[in-house]
Design a protein around this motif. Structure first.
Motif, mmCIF file in Angstrom:
data_model
loop_
_atom_site.group_PDB
_atom_site.id
_atom_site.type_symbol
_atom_site.label_atom_id
_atom_site.label_comp_id
_atom_site.label_asym_id
_atom_site.label_seq_id
_atom_site.Cartn_x
_atom_site.Cartn_y
_atom_site.Cartn_z
ATOM 1 N N LEU A 94 1.969 -14.009 6.940
ATOM 2 C CA LEU A 94 3.399 -14.231 6.726
ATOM 3 C C LEU A 94 3.985 -13.233 5.727
ATOM 4 O O LEU A 94 5.062 -12.674 5.943
ATOM 5 C CB LEU A 94 3.648 -15.662 6.239
ATOM 6 N N VAL A 95 3.262 -13.023 4.617
ATOM 7 C CA VAL A 95 3.761 -12.102 3.595
ATOM 8 C C VAL A 95 3.805 -10.677 4.128
ATOM 9 O O VAL A 95 4.799 -9.953 3.966
ATOM 10 C CB VAL A 95 2.901 -12.172 2.313
ATOM 11 N N HIS A 96 2.742 -10.271 4.801
ATOM 12 C CA HIS A 96 2.711 -8.901 5.311
ATOM 13 C C HIS A 96 3.689 -8.700 6.464
ATOM 14 O O HIS A 96 4.217 -7.603 6.651
ATOM 15 C CB HIS A 96 1.292 -8.522 5.736
ATOM 16 N N ALA A 97 3.931 -9.749 7.240
ATOM 17 C CA ALA A 97 4.939 -9.628 8.296
ATOM 18 C C ALA A 97 6.323 -9.463 7.676
ATOM 19 O O ALA A 97 7.159 -8.706 8.183
ATOM 20 C CB ALA A 97 4.909 -10.862 9.191
ATOM 21 N N ARG A 146 -1.497 8.464 6.188
ATOM 22 C CA ARG A 146 -2.766 8.467 6.929
ATOM 23 C C ARG A 146 -3.973 8.527 6.012
ATOM 24 O O ARG A 146 -4.975 7.862 6.238
ATOM 25 C CB ARG A 146 -2.813 9.634 7.905
ATOM 26 N N SER A 147 -3.903 9.333 4.973
ATOM 27 C CA SER A 147 -5.045 9.496 4.071
ATOM 28 C C SER A 147 -4.859 8.620 2.849
ATOM 29 O O SER A 147 -3.987 8.859 2.024
ATOM 30 C CB SER A 147 -5.186 10.962 3.636
ATOM 31 N N GLU A 148 -5.682 7.561 2.716
ATOM 32 C CA GLU A 148 -5.567 6.629 1.602
ATOM 33 C C GLU A 148 -5.775 7.323 0.254
ATOM 34 O O GLU A 148 -5.144 6.976 -0.733
ATOM 35 C CB GLU A 148 -6.593 5.509 1.759
ATOM 36 N N SER A 149 -6.653 8.312 0.204
ATOM 37 C CA SER A 149 -6.975 8.946 -1.063
ATOM 38 C C SER A 149 -5.849 9.808 -1.601
ATOM 39 O O SER A 149 -5.850 10.171 -2.770
ATOM 40 C CB SER A 149 -8.235 9.817 -0.905
ATOM 41 N N HIS A 150 -4.865 10.164 -0.748
ATOM 42 C CA HIS A 150 -3.779 11.043 -1.183
ATOM 43 C C HIS A 150 -2.504 10.284 -1.520
ATOM 44 O O HIS A 150 -1.505 10.897 -1.881
ATOM 45 C CB HIS A 150 -3.470 12.082 -0.091
ATOM 46 N N ILE A 151 -2.512 8.977 -1.402
ATOM 47 C CA ILE A 151 -1.301 8.190 -1.649
ATOM 48 C C ILE A 151 -0.805 8.387 -3.074
ATOM 49 O O ILE A 151 0.384 8.580 -3.320
ATOM 50 C CB ILE A 151 -1.572 6.700 -1.378
ATOM 51 N N LEU A 210 6.346 -10.550 -3.834
ATOM 52 C CA LEU A 210 5.444 -10.518 -2.682
ATOM 53 C C LEU A 210 4.741 -9.167 -2.602
ATOM 54 O O LEU A 210 3.538 -9.089 -2.332
ATOM 55 C CB LEU A 210 6.222 -10.764 -1.392
ATOM 56 N N ALA A 211 5.507 -8.119 -2.858
ATOM 57 C CA ALA A 211 4.931 -6.771 -2.791
ATOM 58 C C ALA A 211 3.854 -6.584 -3.857
ATOM 59 O O ALA A 211 2.860 -5.893 -3.617
ATOM 60 C CB ALA A 211 6.025 -5.725 -2.960
ATOM 61 N N GLY A 212 4.054 -7.188 -5.035
ATOM 62 C CA GLY A 212 3.056 -7.077 -6.099
ATOM 63 C C GLY A 212 1.709 -7.621 -5.665
ATOM 64 O O GLY A 212 0.659 -7.054 -5.992
ATOM 65 N N LEU A 213 1.722 -8.725 -4.927
ATOM 66 C CA LEU A 213 0.472 -9.276 -4.403
ATOM 67 C C LEU A 213 -0.116 -8.363 -3.336
ATOM 68 O O LEU A 213 -1.329 -8.159 -3.263
ATOM 69 C CB LEU A 213 0.724 -10.667 -3.808
ATOM 70 N N ALA A 214 0.751 -7.809 -2.495
ATOM 71 C CA ALA A 214 0.276 -6.953 -1.407
ATOM 72 C C ALA A 214 -0.237 -5.616 -1.905
ATOM 73 O O ALA A 214 -1.197 -5.063 -1.350
ATOM 74 C CB ALA A 214 1.405 -6.737 -0.403
ATOM 75 N N PHE A 215 0.386 -5.055 -2.961
ATOM 76 C CA PHE A 215 0.007 -3.737 -3.449
ATOM 77 C C PHE A 215 -1.243 -3.766 -4.318
ATOM 78 O O PHE A 215 -1.742 -2.727 -4.729
ATOM 79 C CB PHE A 215 1.142 -3.122 -4.274
ATOM 80 N N THR A 310 0.891 1.036 4.093
ATOM 81 C CA THR A 310 -0.480 1.229 3.615
ATOM 82 C C THR A 310 -1.115 -0.102 3.253
ATOM 83 O O THR A 310 -2.256 -0.388 3.642
ATOM 84 C CB THR A 310 -0.492 2.157 2.386
ATOM 85 N N ALA A 311 -0.385 -0.948 2.504
ATOM 86 C CA ALA A 311 -0.900 -2.264 2.131
ATOM 87 C C ALA A 311 -1.169 -3.112 3.365
ATOM 88 O O ALA A 311 -2.176 -3.823 3.443
ATOM 89 C CB ALA A 311 0.086 -2.969 1.202
ATOM 90 N N PHE A 312 -0.251 -3.057 4.329
ATOM 91 C CA PHE A 312 -0.425 -3.802 5.582
ATOM 92 C C PHE A 312 -1.711 -3.367 6.281
ATOM 93 O O PHE A 312 -2.544 -4.200 6.668
ATOM 94 C CB PHE A 312 0.791 -3.561 6.482
ATOM 95 N N ALA A 313 -1.884 -2.069 6.455
ATOM 96 C CA ALA A 313 -3.047 -1.551 7.180
ATOM 97 C C ALA A 313 -4.342 -1.834 6.438
ATOM 98 O O ALA A 313 -5.360 -2.196 7.049
ATOM 99 C CB ALA A 313 -2.884 -0.049 7.420
ATOM 100 N N GLN A 314 -4.338 -1.693 5.107
ATOM 101 C CA GLN A 314 -5.545 -1.933 4.325
ATOM 102 C C GLN A 314 -5.979 -3.393 4.383
ATOM 103 O O GLN A 314 -7.151 -3.702 4.614
ATOM 104 C CB GLN A 314 -5.318 -1.515 2.864
ATOM 105 N N ASP A 315 -5.035 -4.299 4.174
ATOM 106 C CA ASP A 315 -5.380 -5.722 4.152
ATOM 107 C C ASP A 315 -5.813 -6.216 5.533
ATOM 108 O O ASP A 315 -6.766 -6.993 5.647
ATOM 109 C CB ASP A 315 -4.187 -6.542 3.647
#
Length: 466
Positions: A94-97, A146-151, A210-215, A310-315
């Motif tokens: 729900l949060v990520h949606a 695309r590259s998590e390490s470059h965020i 909500l973003a604080g939890l997701a990030f 990024t948070a959506f894809a990672q979680d």
């Protein structure tokens, strides 16, 4: 030898860089338009409204980051896990949606389009230009994420300084040549006696708690890339960087709220902050102002979109590892692009009831996480509090439905019932007394279980089975 002690000591520059990452991901579409609109609504009552907005717009996001640190969590699922696996998974979705493809991420494209481009295209062809703009916007978002390490490098070191320079230009004009006296501005009816509480609710629209939890997962990953491995050191670094981030945010919010109040001397109360910002920029700088505003909004919303996708894809990759990070990244960017073309007004209208439901649940889980060492993270405290919170939150969400939906007879009956019997419902805080009752009952049950060994053992076995 303990290798955890052999790690680099982070300097102020490191904290500033992490704080810049947080700031870039937090400060986006809503963070620009909602404070301005709040200033126009509150008028001369801008200060109490600002206090309320800062509580929900900066303090709650900071507390959400601290909750991640204290519980040593890496995301939304971990924070809500004590309530139960199924609840945590549903809450994560729900949060990520909401933060992702349904509301917040599409808004990152529609807001800059409405601010800087929509006024210069015909109404008949607006949808075509929005389609083109949003396609380019989310294509850039995808390739930059695309590259998590470059965020960290992309957001913190490149885009944030550009954003701050552009925002400073807008502020410079507004305060050197103010349009009016904020202390004399007209007050909207709802803000005459309830400026503080309405300001607090307006802060929901930023979605930053909500973003604080997701990030959390992104921040932990970035700190680990700096060589920090000790959980306590990660928690301390997260908290310090969070303080830097919300301090910057608070100053900008205050400036935007005051500018919004001052603008009433020249403009009528606008439909939303996007219109207000466009009027203010055109007042001071004409077409140049619109160009700067469009660039400003695009840059800040792009950084936020990157953080959200990024948070959506990672979680989701963590919960469903058979599907790759890049596949989830493509999915959220595609859906966000489609929803963005519905238009900003519809996105805002339909996001409010969802926020009225999710924010109370997020606030309670944040405070439970921070207080969890006091009751050893006992699931029973989490469950009692959440159960007593969700029911009034559903009534608040029903009351916030758009007019096209909440005028139906059954909905009106529910609203009338809640208005008559639920304390603080008319202020939008019916969940608070119920959450306190649930927390109190949960603590009482925890103390009872902890003092009766047989009950405590039985509770632990049931928790493990779930």
């Amino acid at each position: 030898m303990n290798t955890e002690n052999q790690q680099p000591k982070l300097t102020f520059i490191h904290y500033l860089t992490i704080g810049s990452l947080l700031f870039g991901m937090f400060f986006g579409a809503g963070n620009l338009i909602f404070p301005l609109h709040l200033g126009q609504l509150a008028g001369s009552n801008w200060f109490p409204a600002a206090i309320g907005f800062l509580l929900s717009g900066t303090l709650l996001p900071l507390l959400s980051i601290i909750a991640i640190s204290i519980t040593k969590s890496e995301g939304i699922y971990d924070v809500a896990r004590p309530i139960g696996h199924h609840y945590a998974l549903i809450f994560l979705i729900l949060v990520h949606a909401t933060l992702g493809p349904m509301f917040a991420t599409p808004r990152t494209a529609t807001v800059p389009f409405e601010l800087g481009f929509a006024p210069y295209v015909s109404a008949d062809h607006k949808w075509i230009w929005l389609l083109i703009y949003s396609a380019i916007f989310f294509t850039l978002t995808y390739f930059l994420s695309r590259s998590e390490s470059h965020i960290l490098d992309v957001i913190g070191k490149l885009l944030n300084p550009l954003f701050l320079i552009l925002l400073f230009i807008i502020f410079l004009f507004a305060f050197l040549r103010p349009m009016g006296d904020a202390g004399q501005a007209a007050i909207n009816t709802d803000y005459v006696h309830a400026a503080l509480t309405n300001g607090f609710l307006e802060g929901y629209n930023t979605m930053d708690a909500l973003a604080g939890l997701a990030f959390g997962v992104t921040i932990v990953t970035s700190i680990k890339l700096m060589g920090v491995r000790n959980p306590k050191s990660i928690a301390a670094a997260t908290t310090k960087a969070g303080m830097i981030c919300i301090s910057f945010e608070a100053l900008i919010y205050l400036g935007l709220i005051v500018i919004g109040a001052m603008s009433l001397a020249n403009f009528k109360l606008s439909e939303n902050g996007g219109i207000a910002f466009g009027q203010i920029a055109n007042h001071y700088m004409g077409a140049v102002g619109s160009a700067i505003l469009a660039t400003l909004a695009t840059v800040t919303c792009l950084t936020t979109a990157m953080g959200l996708v990024t948070a959506f894809a990672q979680d989701f990759h963590k919960q469903f590892p058979r599907i790759s990070y890049l596949a989830f990244l493509r999915l959220t960017c595609l859906i966000s692009f489609i929803i963005a073309n519905v238009g900003l007004t519809q996105i805002i209208n339909w996001s409010l009831p969802i926020l009225m439901l999710l924010y109370p649940l997020a606030i309670t889980v944040i405070f439970l996480s921070i207080l969890s060492p006091l009751f050893k993270k006992s699931p029973i405290v989490y469950r009692f509090t959440t159960l007593f919170t969700v029911i009034p939150a559903l009534f608040d969400a029903t009351n916030a439905l758009p007019p096209i939906s909440n005028q139906a007879a059954p909905i009106q009956a529910l609203i009338h019932f809640a208005s008559s019997y639920l304390p603080l419902f008319n202020l939008g805080f019916a969940w608070i007394p119920f959450a306190l009752i649930g927390f109190t009952l949960g603590i009482a049950a925890y103390l009872l279980y902890s003092r009766v060994p047989s009950l405590s053992l039985n509770a632990e076995l049931k928790a493990k089975q779930k």
